[in-house]
Design an enzyme around this catalytic site. Structure first.
Site, short mmCIF file in Angstrom:
data_model
loop_
_atom_site.label_atom_id
_atom_site.label_comp_id
_atom_site.label_asym_id
_atom_site.label_seq_id
_atom_site.Cartn_x
_atom_site.Cartn_y
_atom_site.Cartn_z
N HIS A 42 -14.47 -15.29 37.77
CA HIS A 42 -13.21 -15.68 38.85
C HIS A 42 -12.81 -17.20 38.40
CE1 HIS A 42 -10.78 -14.95 42.32
NE2 HIS A 42 -10.54 -16.12 42.48
N HIS A 88 -6.84 -10.20 45.26
CA HIS A 88 -7.74 -10.48 46.50
C HIS A 88 -8.44 -9.12 46.86
CE1 HIS A 88 -8.29 -13.87 49.22
NE2 HIS A 88 -8.56 -14.14 48.22
N ASP A 110 -0.39 -21.40 45.00
CA ASP A 110 -0.22 -21.65 43.42
C ASP A 110 0.97 -22.23 43.05
OD1 ASP A 110 -2.88 -21.39 42.74
OD2 ASP A 110 -2.77 -19.17 42.58
#
Lengths: 746, 236, 55
Positions: A42, A88, A110
């Site tokens: 990740h 997610h 972000d």
């Protein structure tokens, strides 16, 4: 044993030896935990990064490619567009509302970390059979979570994609994309610098929630997914809204060096990446971090994924002004460290040193993971197999009803009516079309936005399936009249530690790169979500492409619905799917609803014919010739006709070409075959000649199918469905499944 | 001089910018009023916009009703100043006792964002005076808690007093159950105070001020304030 | 099961004199914690040891 310590995990025996050699000592428990999480797939892309390096990221409009919080392209006149998509999946599978909601929260951060104001959200969600009550419940809760967060922060959710396929029964996909706008002189970066500058943590207090979330998102599920719930974060969209506004106000404050989201892997990742980018070091003292819980260790503070937190690097002289902005919005901030020249991330807890790691080891030191790749043994057999296995083609009318009843074709109003898609006063075309359109204030152009997942043949034809997603996204933009600017992508897949999974990953990235190069469109941001497996069974590789396009002028655009009776209905692109390999039915939605099979020749992806079809439709919209335009995708022509009728509120009468003949297989392919480079368009009869001229010039096939009007969808010799009944099929599938599972009726 | 609209911003408000945009389209001037302030900066009209003030974690509008700025809004309203509460602003006005009743969770128990048809009726208000459209206004809603509720006496009083100023209706102007997006009693979408100067409504007129965005039917509500002031000035 | 009602439970710690505590809590409920149009409230008082206060 944690996921990271598993055999082949980033901190397996070899990894631990590497760390010990580099440090000249054994790492402390805090250091071990920090390295394990930053070396996860990740955070470190340890499996995918060598593949991602090959993707095209350059272009004249690219201001910021991959490597920052989000990608940035130039819209002209000193306005920049900033966007990214992120998954997610794992959190949403375990705790659907909070998992989906915090996915939205993370992607928003972000974007506003870049200094941008978020102006649009899109989401791509994939679940198993919606008539399974548990799937229906989880799906409804994910929709609720996406809506709750987006609605509370006041950013419109303007588009998305909803797919139901038993392949996602055990591992749902929840991908969220955010688009923001920022004047060029307000663009921010997350690059620490300036010795003695201060590290400021702002927003929520830090708790134990989400510890190990990034590592958890890089591991497969076992039996006991409920036990994973503490690894899921809890969202507070009110706090996020205040952060958005406060960060916007920071534009007026000089002396801010860096702004960074505190997301996956918490302070460890945000601080390490900012410092590494800037080639500096950071000295943090976790004793200064405000806590939500008592007794947290340094490792817990460094790894907490508590949401709604941002990290800034500010000049000491700017501190008071920065904090004043946050105070005004009721946001707490702590100075937690300083910038050093050490090239190390040093973490103290008061007097005690908890970690002291070189950043090149922590951020860039993860050993590359190169598991063997091998195509499935039955690849050739699967591709050679007849899509319908020689069975008699179904009755067209009942086939259309089944396609629409399965939930992936047809209208997803049940989903998007729960999302505020209008706040901001810029949504020109919201959900329900091929692409969303938002206007740009004070200009005569607009943005077109879409998300698209790859073709269903991806398990055995990942390269073609991925490329098909890119071209479908480009067609979505062309259908509203827009040209693509740039791409963001989410690579969802199963475990790369299975050779087939690794092959699928390589091929998917290859197909993405091929298509974007052919299209001449750069990939400016992205996300990788592997290990979407449960009990050893992975999802099909699923590339989700987010594409941003420019619509100029905004006044010349099209929608998917027929606009008026008496218009001509035409098909752009290949008109006879039976001439394609597998008649366009390999891996098609028809094949799925007829029995769930997935085989047959891969879809043809031909950049040249895609380009010709796109140029014709885009050009015709800009020339004001088209009354409607709609990309052909899932379910083929019959579904596209249904969309155009139901959206426009009128029927149509069309006929198959005489050359098609009475062959039932050819007719099935014509109705339901999924062939790229195709659009369904309509125009006033007087526009026909001009349109033919443009088609000839573009070299794109164009055939007339029939006329709009009446109160039925009539396909001569094949089917006729009254509009009211058709509308029920088209708009009722998801609502019916949810009602059956006890969710609220329409 | 243009009419000055004060737009109240609480933490969590998100329609403030949209309202300012609508006010500008209507040819008036918008100024921001911060929740912690105690003065209205001499505005001619106050808008409480949509959003989730303070997160609405206790109850929609409950905390905002106690914000410092609301004391000033209360005095302004008592003096006859025009006040418009939109969506969360309507919830705040009810919680503050400036309007009767309450907004419950939608009948569907889900958030709803969709276009609705609205019939303008009742006594004229600063925001609806002069609006007599032949067809229902097309204005969207966007809320999870918009089901208007009050006790039967209050509802009867509103109806008899001509204080129901906006009602959800179908395309033919009929207040049918199907046209009711949230289960509001009597299809009520908007009400006015006894004096008529305070109006609360769940739909978002600020989202319906441009044909480009699907409707310009809401613009009249922002223009009505300026028109009324102009009329008052002429009659003086 | 024939009916379900969902409510809210708030634990409030009060300082100061105990003489007017019931009035203070009533005022809190009426002014902020509850909306009388749609909600009703009940409360019980305990001292810090957890027992009902005398009187």
């Amino acid at each position: 044993m944690t996921a990271a310590e598993a055999e082949g995990g980033p901190l397996d025996t070899a990894g631990q030896r590497q760390v010990a050699e580099r440090l000249g000592r054994e790492p402390s428990p805090t250091e071990r935990a920090m390295i394990a999480v930053l070396w996860s797939e990740h955070c470190s892309y340890r499996t995918s990064r060598r593949l991602l390096r090959e993707l095209p990221a350059q272009g004249p409009r690219v201001v910021q490619g991959p490597g920052e919080n989000a990608g940035v392209v130039d819209l002209g006149d000193d306005l920049l567009c900033c966007f990214k998509i992120e998954s997610h999946n794992h959190p949403s599978a375990v705790e659907p509302v909070q998992g989906a909601a915090t996915g939205v929260g993370g992607i928003l951060r972000d974007v506003f970390a870049m200094g941008a104001r978020p102006v649009a959200l899109l989401d791509a969600i994939r679940f198993g059979d919606p008539t399974d009550p548990l799937q229906a419940l989880r799906f409804a809760r994910v929709v609720e979570g996406i809506g709750w967060y987006g609605n509370c922060v006041g950013v419109p959710t303007v588009g998305g994609e909803t797919v139901f396929d038993a392949a996602y029964q055990d591992n749902c996909l929840v991908n969220a994309m955010c688009v923001g706008l920022v004047p060029r002189d307000r663009l921010r970066h997350a690059t620490a610098g300036g010795l003695g500058n201060l590290v400021l943590l702002v927003g929520a207090d830090t708790g134990r929630d989400g510890i190990g979330g990034a590592a958890f998102a890089s591991a497969a599920f076992d039996h006991d997914r409920e036990r994973r719930r503490p690894a899921v974060q809890v969202g507070n969209p009110f706090l996020e809204k205040c952060l958005i506004e406060a960060c916007q106000e920071l534009a007026a404050v000089p002396g801010i060096v860096a702004l960074q989201d505190c997301g996956a892997a918490g302070l460890t990742s945000s601080c390490a990446e900012m410092a590494h980018r800037g080639g500096v070091g950071l000295a943090l003292d976790v004793a200064h971090v405000s806590r939500r819980e008592r007794g947290m260790t340094a490792a817990e503070v460094m790894l907490s994924e508590s949401q709604e937190r941002m990290v800034l690097v500010v000049e000491p002289a700017a501190l008071a002004a920065v904090r004043a902005r946050f105070d005004r919005w009721g946001l707490h901030s702590d100075v937690i460290g300083t910038v050093t020249g050490s090239g190390r991330l040093t973490v103290r807890d008061g007097a005690a040193v908890a970690a002291d790691l070189p950043l090149d080891l922590l951020v860039a030191g993860s050993p590359e993971h190169r598991p063997p790749a091998r195509p499935p043994a039955d690849l050739a057999a699967r591709q050679a197999r007849d899509p319908l296995d020689g069975a008699d083609p179904p009755d067209p009318r009942s086939a259309l009803q089944r396609l629409l009843g399965a939930g992936s074709c047809g209208e997803a109003r049940w989903v998007w009516r729960q999302y505020d898609h209008m706040v901001g006063d810029d949504t020109v075309a919201g959900p329900g079309g091929d692409a969303a359109v938002i206007r740009l204030r004070g200009r005569d152009d607009g943005l077109a936005l879409t998300v698209d997942g790859g073709h269903r043949s991806s398990p055995y034809a990942p390269r073609a399936a991925a490329a098909a997603a890119v071209f479908e996204a480009a067609r979505n933009l062309a259908a509203v009249g827009a040209e693509p600017l740039a791409v963001t992508n989410c690579l969802n897949g199963g475990s790369p530690d299975q050779p087939v999974g690794m092959w699928q990953l390589e091929e998917t990235v290859g197909g993405l790169g091929d298509a974007c190069r052919a299209l001449g469109v750069p990939i400016v941001s992205g996300n990788v979500s592997l290990y979407n497996d449960t009990l050893g069974r992975g999802i099909p590789p699923t590339l989700v492409v987010g594409m941003v396009g420019r619509l100029a002028p905004l006044a010349r655009r099209a929608g998917i619905g027929f606009a008026a009776p008496g218009h001509r209905v035409l098909l752009v692109g290949p008109s006879d799917p039976s001439a394609e390999p597998g008649a366009g039915l390999g891996g098609s939605e028809l094949q799925r609803v007829l029995g769930g099979a997935c085989h047959g020749p891969a879809p043809v992806v031909d950049p040249d014919r895609e380009g010709r079809a796109r140029r014709l439709v885009g050009g015709a919209i800009r020339a004001g010739l088209l009354a409607s335009a709609h990309d052909l995708a899932l379910g083929g022509l019959a579904v596209a006709l249904t969309d155009a009728c139901c959206t426009g509120g009128m029927g149509c009468t069309v006929s198959p070409p005489p050359a098609l003949g009475p062959d039932r297989r050819a007719r099935t392919a014509w109705l339901f075959g999924e062939v790229g480079a195709r659009f369904l368009v309509s125009c006033e009869p007087t526009a026909r000649a001009a349109l033919r001229g443009m088609a000839a010039a573009a070299g794109a096939p164009l055939v007339e199918l029939g006329t709009t009007g009446g109160d039925a969808l009539t396909i001569t010799g094949l089917l006729s469905v009254p509009l009211a009944e058709l509308h029920g099929w088209w708009g009722g599938a998801i609502a019916a499944a949810m009602a059956a599972a006890g969710r609220p009726p329409p | 001089m243009p009419v000055r609209f004060g737009i109240v911003v609480f933490p969590g408000t998100w329609s403030d910018r949209d309202c300012a945009h609508a006010v500008a389209l209507a040819g008036s001037e918008a100024v921001t009023l911060w929740h912690a302030d105690r003065e209205l900066a001499g505005v001619d009209c106050v808008i409480l916009p949509g959003g989730f003030a303070y997160g609405d974690y206790l109850r929609a509008g409950a905390i905002a009703a106690h914000a410092p700025i609301i004391a000033a809004v209360r005095s302004f309203a008592a003096a006859g100043g025009p006040v418009l509460g939109i969506c969360n602003g309507f919830q705040v006005l009810c919680e503050a006792g400036l309007l009767p009743g309450a907004l419950l969770r939608n009948r569907s128990l889900q958030f709803r964002c969709q276009w609705t048809g609205l019939r303008v009726e009742g006594r004229p208000t600063p925001f609806t005076a002069g609006l007599a459209p032949a067809t229902p206004l097309r204005i969207p809603i966007s809320h999870g808690e918009g089901r208007y509720h009050a006790d039967p006496d209050t509802i009867a009083g509103l109806e008899l007093g001509g204080r129901v100023v906006l009602r959800y209706v179908d395309a033919r102007g009929a207040a049918t159950p199907d046209a009711n997006p949230n289960g509001s009693l009597h299809n009520i979408a908007g009400i006015a105070s006894a004096a008529g100067n305070v109006v609360g409504m769940m739909p978002h007129p600020e989202r319906a001020c441009e044909a480009l965005l699907g409707s310009a039917d809401g613009l009249g509500m922002f223009r009505a304030v300026a028109a009324a002031r102009l009329g008052a000035a002429r009659s003086r | 099961m024939t009916d379900v009602r969902v409510g809210r439970y708030l634990a409030v710690t009060l300082g100061g004199a105990t003489a007017d505590v019931a009035e203070r809590v009533t005022a809190m409920c009426e002014r902020l914690l509850c909306n009388g149009v749609i909600e009703e409230f009940r409360f019980s008082l305990r001292d810090e040891a957890g027992s009902e206060p005398a009187g």
